[in-house]
Design an enzyme around this catalytic site. Structure first.
Site, PDB file in Angstrom:
ATOM      1  CG  ASP A  28      -9.743  -2.564   4.531  1.00 16.83           C
ATOM      2  OD1 ASP A  28      -9.082  -1.637   4.041  1.00 16.83           O
ATOM      3  OD2 ASP A  28     -10.697  -3.105   3.946  1.00 16.83           O
ATOM      4  N   GLY A  29      -9.474   0.131   6.209  1.00 20.95           N
ATOM      5  CA  GLY A  29     -10.396   1.253   6.400  1.00 20.95           C
ATOM      6  C   GLY A  29      -9.709   2.586   6.693  1.00 20.95           C
ATOM      7  NE  ARG A  41      -5.943   6.155  -0.026  1.00 19.90           N
ATOM      8  CZ  ARG A  41      -6.832   5.197   0.223  1.00 19.90           C
ATOM      9  NH1 ARG A  41      -8.128   5.478   0.197  1.00 19.90           N
ATOM     10  NH2 ARG A  41      -6.452   3.972   0.495  1.00 19.90           N
ATOM     11  CG  HIS A  45      -2.255   4.976   5.342  1.00 18.39           C
ATOM     12  ND1 HIS A  45      -3.049   3.852   5.328  1.00 18.39           N
ATOM     13  CD2 HIS A  45      -2.200   5.411   4.050  1.00 18.39           C
ATOM     14  CE1 HIS A  45      -3.456   3.614   4.083  1.00 18.39           C
ATOM     15  NE2 HIS A  45      -2.969   4.550   3.293  1.00 18.39           N
ATOM     16  CB  SER A  73      -0.987  -6.459   0.148  1.00 18.69           C
ATOM     17  OG  SER A  73      -1.472  -5.648  -0.899  1.00 18.69           O
ATOM     18  CD  GLU A  75      -1.675  -8.756  -4.198  1.00 24.84           C
ATOM     19  OE1 GLU A  75      -1.706  -8.691  -2.953  1.00 24.84           O
ATOM     20  OE2 GLU A  75      -1.059  -9.652  -4.809  1.00 24.84           O
ATOM     21  CG  ASN A  76      -1.450  -2.457  -0.301  1.00 23.71           C
ATOM     22  OD1 ASN A  76      -1.254  -2.806   0.864  1.00 23.71           O
ATOM     23  ND2 ASN A  76      -2.673  -2.440  -0.816  1.00 23.71           N
ATOM     24  CD1 TRP A  77       4.380  -3.946  -4.399  1.00 24.77           C
ATOM     25  CD2 TRP A  77       5.428  -1.981  -4.537  1.00 24.77           C
ATOM     26  NE1 TRP A  77       5.513  -4.028  -3.626  1.00 24.77           N
ATOM     27  CE2 TRP A  77       6.184  -2.829  -3.700  1.00 24.77           C
ATOM     28  CE3 TRP A  77       5.902  -0.685  -4.776  1.00 24.77           C
ATOM     29  CZ2 TRP A  77       7.375  -2.432  -3.091  1.00 24.77           C
ATOM     30  CZ3 TRP A  77       7.095  -0.294  -4.177  1.00 24.77           C
ATOM     31  CH2 TRP A  77       7.807  -1.159  -3.356  1.00 24.77           C
TER      32      TRP A  77
END
Ligand code: FPP
Length: 252
Positions: A28-29, A41, A45, A73, A75-77
């Site tokens: 993370d981060g 961003r 990555h 994840s 949820e990253n969608w």
């Protein structure tokens, strides 16, 4: 194969205690690392992939056998499409660029998560990476991609229910019988779960498997993570007493 965690006891011959057998990392981060430098961003990555390369190498050197990393994840969608595309492109580039080297180094690659949701070219590539490294056993790199623990457990429960309806299994479910349906079916449980970036959450990562993992939350942002951080994490792991629900030896 799940309940085979090592205990951080000194080895019989004295000297250094063994490294944790299986380390899992929530990388993370990346976004905050990039923002702090006025970069997009995506740059965070990209540097995150370099940190992953460093960590794979350091983990092998330090005696870790299994490394499982959370890359994308379920949820990253919810992120903007451009960022989702960047993460897919980075997985593709990582496998394309590193597969030959990983193969040569005896690394077995697995990708866990819902394969059905992946674009066909990525699904084919990860199938290939798994197939071409299936005979390796020196080091196990597992990339959780389109992975969410609840999703994994639901898929496993659905598969079990289907097997039950087909008369292939009984309704007397045990931990071991259920684990055979999880994506991690041939991995030991993680001994140490590290999350970078100073957040104190597990975020739907290995919820079943990390039941007895030692949790370590470190302040460094993932793109800066290096061998020293991993060594320090292992030292902190060695300070823990793992009891797996029992009492310490000699306790009254
Ligand atoms: C969390 O940081 C990180 C991710 C969601 C992606 C992790 C991906 C990598 C480390 C690189 C990709 C590697 C492969 C093999 C595909 P964040 O973006 O949530 O950071 P923030 O919380 O600071 O915004």
């Amino acid at each position: 194969m799940a309940r085979t965690g090592t205990s951080p006891e000194p080895s019989q011959s004295g000297g250094e205690p063994p490294a944790p057998q299986h380390v899992a990392i929530i990388m993370d981060g990346n976004g905050r690392w990039a923002k702090a430098r006025g970069l997009p961003r995506a740059a965070g990555h990209e540097r995150g992939v370099e940190a992953l390369r460093r960590t794979v190498e350091a983990a092998g050197d330090l005696g870790i056998c299994y490394l499982t990393v959370f890359s994308f994840s379920t949820e990253n969608w919810r992120r903007p499409a451009a960022e989702v595309n960047t993460l897919f492109a980075l997985l593709k580039a990582y496998v394309q660029r590193d597969l030959a080297r990983l193969k040569e180094d005896g690394v077995r690659v697995r990708v866990i998560g819902q394969r059905a949701g992946l674009p066909p070219d990525i699904a084919e590539l990860v199938d290939r990476a798994e197939r071409e490294t299936a005979a390796n056993s020196k080091f196990h790199l597992t990339i959780a991609f389109n992975y969410g623990s609840r999703n994994e457990i639901l898929r496993a429960a659905t598969a079990y229910a289907r097997a039950l309806a087909a008369g292939e299994v009984t309704a007397d479910l045990t931990d071991e019988a259920f684990e055979a349906y999880l994506d991690t079916r041939d991995l030991p449980d993680p001994d140490l779960l590290i999350r970078t970036s100073g957040e104190y959450r597990i975020s739907n990562f290995l919820l079943w498997q990390a039941a007895y993992a030692e949790l370590l939350f470190v302040d460094v942002q993932w793109p800066d993570f290096n061998r020293d951080h991993l060594e320090s994490a292992i030292s902190r792991y060695h300070e823990r007493e793992r009891r797996f629900g029992a009492v310490a030896p000699g306790a009254t």
